[in-house]
Enzyme design. Structure first.
Site, PDB file in Angstrom:
ATOM      1  N   LEU A  49     -33.639 -52.149 -31.224  1.00 17.55           N
ATOM      2  CA  LEU A  49     -34.712 -52.519 -31.246  1.00 17.55           C
ATOM      3  C   LEU A  49     -35.298 -50.931 -30.870  1.00 17.55           C
ATOM      4  O   LEU A  49     -34.683 -50.301 -30.541  1.00 17.55           O
ATOM      5  CB  LEU A  49     -34.870 -53.140 -30.312  1.00 17.55           C
ATOM      6  CG  LEU A  49     -34.806 -54.679 -29.567  1.00 17.55           C
ATOM      7  CD1 LEU A  49     -35.074 -55.024 -28.591  1.00 17.55           C
ATOM      8  CD2 LEU A  49     -35.145 -55.416 -30.973  1.00 17.55           C
ATOM      9  N   ASP A  50     -36.236 -50.583 -31.493  1.00 14.64           N
ATOM     10  CA  ASP A  50     -37.099 -49.420 -31.039  1.00 14.64           C
ATOM     11  C   ASP A  50     -37.179 -49.241 -30.165  1.00 14.64           C
ATOM     12  O   ASP A  50     -37.421 -50.173 -29.336  1.00 14.64           O
ATOM     13  CB  ASP A  50     -38.577 -49.104 -31.676  1.00 14.64           C
ATOM     14  CG  ASP A  50     -38.315 -49.441 -33.944  1.00 14.64           C
ATOM     15  OD1 ASP A  50     -37.538 -49.221 -34.364  1.00 14.64           O
ATOM     16  OD2 ASP A  50     -39.831 -49.668 -34.006  1.00 14.64           O
ATOM     17  N   GLN A  51     -37.279 -47.818 -29.282  1.00 13.54           N
ATOM     18  CA  GLN A  51     -37.461 -47.621 -27.957  1.00 13.54           C
ATOM     19  C   GLN A  51     -38.814 -48.325 -27.712  1.00 13.54           C
ATOM     20  O   GLN A  51     -38.563 -47.973 -26.495  1.00 13.54           O
ATOM     21  CB  GLN A  51     -37.809 -46.250 -27.750  1.00 13.54           C
ATOM     22  CG  GLN A  51     -37.664 -45.502 -27.027  1.00 13.54           C
ATOM     23  CD  GLN A  51     -37.663 -44.023 -26.946  1.00 13.54           C
ATOM     24  OE1 GLN A  51     -37.331 -43.187 -27.701  1.00 13.54           O
ATOM     25  NE2 GLN A  51     -37.563 -43.284 -25.411  1.00 13.54           N
ATOM     26  N   THR A  53     -40.303 -51.017 -28.319  1.00  9.83           N
ATOM     27  CA  THR A  53     -39.752 -51.871 -27.969  1.00  9.83           C
ATOM     28  C   THR A  53     -38.975 -53.204 -26.966  1.00  9.83           C
ATOM     29  O   THR A  53     -37.946 -52.622 -26.749  1.00  9.83           O
ATOM     30  CB  THR A  53     -39.923 -52.880 -29.551  1.00  9.83           C
ATOM     31  OG1 THR A  53     -40.220 -52.468 -30.977  1.00  9.83           O
ATOM     32  CG2 THR A  53     -39.651 -54.546 -29.304  1.00  9.83           C
ATOM     33  N   ARG A 152     -44.076 -52.730 -37.267  1.00  2.00           N
ATOM     34  CA  ARG A 152     -44.923 -51.845 -37.013  1.00  2.00           C
ATOM     35  C   ARG A 152     -45.997 -51.455 -38.830  1.00  2.00           C
ATOM     36  O   ARG A 152     -47.202 -51.273 -38.580  1.00  2.00           O
ATOM     37  CB  ARG A 152     -44.428 -50.267 -36.181  1.00  2.00           C
ATOM     38  CG  ARG A 152     -43.978 -50.963 -34.976  1.00  2.00           C
ATOM     39  CD  ARG A 152     -42.980 -49.861 -34.505  1.00  2.00           C
ATOM     40  NE  ARG A 152     -43.575 -48.648 -33.984  1.00  2.00           N
ATOM     41  CZ  ARG A 152     -42.874 -47.889 -33.814  1.00  2.00           C
ATOM     42  NH1 ARG A 152     -41.874 -47.928 -33.523  1.00  2.00           N
ATOM     43  NH2 ARG A 152     -43.449 -46.562 -32.935  1.00  2.00           N
TER      44      ARG A 152
END
Length: 197
Positions: A49-51, A53, A152
């Site tokens: 997961l993106d940081q 998120t 995003r």
């Protein structure tokens, strides 16, 4: 932090702001994987997961399970569902965003819609019940592909950037990126993690 554990899988609720895996440099070694390995040294990375998120992050406990998960992700047998708060109010109740994405090389790690050279990327979305600040809309999101920053960039292209997206909408800061991975469905296993906002 741990929301599910069996002989093959460990799923955690990753907090917003924590890396999934180590980054480059000594200041980017603290991450969900290293924290989990202090309790379960056998844990193997399945996805990221993106940081900024939060939400469900799955790890395998055996190399065989890791390979199996890789095949499931590659053949789109894994269902993912997110919740997000976005700026504004989409005119439609929901739909499909079908826009190819590619790296914005001069501005890495940003991604962008690239109709000529981008990789196919699709996101289903719809309005979601729940608390919502004025000027915002709560949505559910289901990525059908797994591109970097897909949700995003797709929401930005829709004209409704995700609240708190410092990378794609820096003019409107918030306490965090309002994006949470709330459900993960694998063959034979469904995992859920309540949205914290």
């Amino acid at each position: 932090m741990i929301v599910h554990r069996d002989e093959r899988w460990i799923a955690i609720d990753k907090p917003a702001g924590l890396l999934s895996v180590p980054g480059r440099g000594p200041d980017k070694q603290d991450c969900a994987w290293s924290r989990l390995r202090s309790l379960h040294p056998e844990a193997l990375v399945v996805h990221r997961l993106d940081q900024p998120t939060s939400g469900l992050l799955l790890f395998a406990r055996t190399p065989e399970a890791q390979r199996q998960a890789g095949q499931w992700f590659e053949t789109r047998q894994v269902g993912k569902r997110y919740q997000a708060l976005v700026w504004g109010r989409p005119t439609a109740e929901g739909g499909l965003i079908d826009l190819p994405l590619a790296a914005d090389w001069p501005n890495r790690p940003r991604q962008q819609v690239d109709l000529q050279h981008g990789r196919p990327s699709q996101t289903r979305w719809g309005r979601q019940a729940g608390p919502c600040p004025a000027g915002c809309t709560r949505l559910w999101l289901e990525p059908l592909s797994g591109r970097a920053h897909q949700l995003r960039v797709h929401l930005l292209a829709l004209g409704h950037p995700i609240v708190g997206d410092a990378l794609y909408d820096p003019a409107r800061p918030a306490e965090r990126l309002m994006l949470h991975a709330e459900r993960l469905q694998l063959p034979g296993l469904t995992l859920e993690c309540p949205c914290p906002f």
